[in-house]
Design a protein around this motif. Sequence first.
Motif: not given
Length: 309
Positions: A257, A261, A264-265
Amino acid sequence: MRRPDNIIDDASKQNWVDLYAPEGLQPYMKLSRLDRPIGTWLLLLPCLWSIALAAPVGAFPNIWFFILFSLGALVMRGAGCTLNDIADRNFDGKVERTKKRPLPSGQITLFQAVFWLVLQCLIGLLILLQFNLFAILLGAMSLFLVAIYPFAKRFTYWPQFFLGLAFNYGALLGWAAVKGDLSPAPIVLYLGGIAWTLGYDTIYAHQDKEDDVLIGVKSTALKFGATTIYWLIAFYLAIFAALLLSGYLAGLTPPFYVLMAGAGAHLAWQARTLDIHNSDLCLIIFKSNKNFGLIVLAAIIAGKFSLPW
């Protein structure tokens, strides 16, 4: 020997095929898009995600499977592109970006292209036969998806959906090769991968939208038009959520997780940077999905291990 006039428009001017490959082999290599390797990466990455997702807790993915799937992605992407060029041979000569492809430019005959297609399929079959029976049968079922995509743009504005069905099949096959079955985790991964393909290939299709209108073929770029950014955000939210859910279903640890991140960025950067009227930028963003996929792969591998504290 390099012939700059033969370099296909969306290939790098420094691609290794035009620079170093024997001239007699170059048309076959270009049919397989070896001068443009990004497609092989986009086909391979869901396979690697799935193999890594299926690895035992505390273990790295099966490297031998990584090698076999890499070879399989190379030849089957080549076979799919060869079939696509055979199907589109009467269209490609009318499109600036594709008019230098081997068939419309006369570098290769239709018979030679069909022979090359069959050869690649046979190599792909030999690779598939290295896996368990369930994976072999599952892999054989993908041939229908590979065959239908080149013709989808003739009857639907959603050919990218059919591409997603074919290009992300490795999300199922990688797990099957390791486990000998399927479970919710790879199925969710597969569905998310379809959304990912809908996103990145819509970006790619914006390069050709004017030509597509002229020759009468369809794409999500034409369907979405000025609303593309909203669709792209929806597709990218779907792949991000699917990756998180598949990781949860597979029992991945917190490092997954944390690294997600970064993935996702990267998707957010694509959406923020996109200009559908800038073809060069569309190509750059499309190609950047290789980086996204590698971040996800690193996250899945890290998620098989616990933090040391």
